[in-house]
Design an enzyme around this catalytic site. Structure first.
Site, PDB file in Angstrom:
ATOM      1  CE  LYS A  15      -2.025  -1.099   3.888  1.00  0.00           C
ATOM      2  NZ  LYS A  15      -1.269  -2.318   4.168  1.00  0.00           N
ATOM      3  NE  ARG A  90      -4.255  -1.010   9.954  1.00  0.00           N
ATOM      4  CZ  ARG A  90      -3.193  -0.496   9.340  1.00  0.00           C
ATOM      5  NH1 ARG A  90      -3.226   0.716   8.829  1.00  0.00           N
ATOM      6  NH2 ARG A  90      -2.089  -1.206   9.242  1.00  0.00           N
ATOM      7  NE  ARG A 129       7.268  -2.271   6.424  1.00  0.00           N
ATOM      8  CZ  ARG A 129       5.937  -2.150   6.537  1.00  0.00           C
ATOM      9  NH1 ARG A 129       5.220  -1.724   5.512  1.00  0.00           N
ATOM     10  NH2 ARG A 129       5.337  -2.495   7.636  1.00  0.00           N
ATOM     11  NE  ARG A 163       6.332  -0.073  10.586  1.00  0.00           N
ATOM     12  CZ  ARG A 163       5.188  -0.121   9.908  1.00  0.00           C
ATOM     13  NH1 ARG A 163       5.117   0.420   8.712  1.00  0.00           N
ATOM     14  NH2 ARG A 163       4.128  -0.702  10.414  1.00  0.00           N
ATOM     15  NE  ARG A 174       1.945  -4.523  11.700  1.00  0.00           N
ATOM     16  CZ  ARG A 174       2.976  -4.353  10.876  1.00  0.00           C
ATOM     17  NH1 ARG A 174       4.164  -4.808  11.199  1.00  0.00           N
ATOM     18  NH2 ARG A 174       2.819  -3.708   9.756  1.00  0.00           N
TER      19      ARG A 174
END
Ligand code: ADP
Ligand code: ADP
Length: 222
Positions: A15, A90, A129, A163, A174
């Site tokens: 996204k 969300r 990431r 992160r 998550r």
């Protein structure tokens, strides 16, 4: 009329990566709820203090705090022509609140590209990431989208970091939270006739092509 595009999809679907492409093509701001929360945590604001435990645990920040934060972001003049929303809404309560907010600006959710990818792919993407420390939401991947210089952002030269909520245990949680709390939005937007399916399990440029064609924008080089 302003244009509002909501990018829907699980963590790691792409996204943020695609929001950057669309924001540039459409000349609209990229509004990432996760980026705004992280900026607030970095600056130790009241909102940051309230949000950080939830984010650290991979839970959603409560709806009222999140909705207020987005309302505040929309009050800035760069949103006058619309926005590319990434990570908000969300939950169905957030989607209802968004609909009401946009009515106030004479707008509506125009299109909801739902970007999907298999769970094992999401986990690999999040594990690799690297996120830019500057407020710009630039992301890289050590294998799939490496920066030119290891550890630094190609665009603004800022340091890249991993992160804390991208570690394996939190990622699995998550994804569960997404399945439970966010997937009802697929039907929510399908019923309103604005959902388009995007195959996120393709190279970044391919996914961008699918999105631009769904949005009726000519794809360069075609
Ligand atoms: P999201 O915002 O949905 O959580 P990101 O855009 O941050 O997802 O992408 C997650 C990770 O996967 C990042 O490291 C990014 O560089 C990488 N990535 C994004 N899209 C693709 C893709 N189509 N193929 C391979 N890697 C991707
Ligand atoms: P990802 O890009 O991997 O999907 P985000 O950066 O969008 O992750 O979000 C990181 C975290 O910030 C979420 O796990 C959640 O704790 C919080 N968050 C972001 N957006 C929202 C939202 N709309 N509602 C509640 N919490 C949110």
């Amino acid at each position: 009329m302003p244009t509002y595009i909501v990018l829907l999809g699980p963590p790691g679907a792409g996204k943020g990566t695609q929001a950057k492409v669309l924001a540039e093509k459409f000349g609209l701001p990229h509004i990432s709820s996760g980026d705004i929360f992280r900026e607030n945590i970095k600056n130790n604001t009241e909102l940051g203090k309230l949000a950080q435990t939830y984010i650290h645990q991979g839970e959603l920040v409560p709806d009222d705090l999140t909705i207020e934060m987005i309302r505040d972001r929309f009050s800035r003049p760069d949103c006058d022509n619309g926005a590319i929303l990434d990570g908000f809404p969300r939950t169905p309560a957030q989607a209802d609140a968004l609909c009401k907010m946009l009515k106030g600006f004479n707008g509506k959710v125009d299109l909801v590209p739902f970007i999907s990818a298999p769970q094992n792919v999401l986990i690999k993407r999040l594990a690799g990431r690297w996120t830019c420390r500057a407020m710009g939401g630039h992301v890289y991947h050590d294998k799939f989208n490496p920066p030119k210089q290891v550890g630094f952002c190609d665009i603004d030269g800022s340091e890249l970091y991993q992160r804390d909520d991208d570690k394996a245990e939190t990622v699995t949680h998550r994804i569960e939270v997404y399945l439970k709390q966010t997937t009802p939005l697929i039907d929510y937007y399908k019923e309103r006739g604005v959902l388009v399916q995007i195959n996120g399990f393709a190279p970044i440029e391919e996914v961008s092509k699918q999105l631009l064609s769904a949005l009726g924008k000519p794809v360069e080089g075609k």
